[in-house]
Design a protein around this motif. Structure first.
Motif: not given
Length: 116
Positions: A61-66
């Motif tokens: 999720v963190a990578g996709l939001v980034w």
């Protein structure tokens, strides 16, 4: 950024946020056990493994939001590809429905990033 790629990537991020919640916080609760088709004994025995799995979903999720915040197609591609690999592995080792719930939305998002 193609709007469809943004929407589909956000959908994958939301799905993985929900997976995180299920695996880290609801694993031994009725909804978690029903979702993963487990009895209370199995849920209790595997709750630490599930929490670890949920944490990894949080990293996705963190990578996709980034990728979305910084409008980075390369970052989106990497993290969506990770989701696809995880979905294929889950389908091969646990249940074919994982492919449809996890990998298919990520494949659609990848296609939107690269074909639009």
């Amino acid at each position: 950024m193609p709007w469809l790629a943004v929407v589909l990537t956000a959908l994958v991020a939301v799905l993985h946020t929900w997976f995180l919640v299920l695996e880290m916080f609801l694993w031994t609760k009725p909804l978690g056990m029903k979702t993963f088709r487990m009895n209370p004994e199995k849920a209790e025995q595997t709750k630490v493994l599930a929490a670890n799995q949920g944490l990894y979903n949080g990293f996705l999720v963190a990578g996709l939001v980034w990728a979305l915040v910084c409008a980075r197609q390369d970052v989106a591609t990497f993290f969506l590809a990770c989701v696809v690999v995880a979905g294929v592995f889950g389908a091969a080792t646990v249940s074919r429905r994982i492919f449809y719930v996890q990998a298919v939305p990520a494949i659609a998002a990848l296609a939107a990033w690269w074909l639009l």
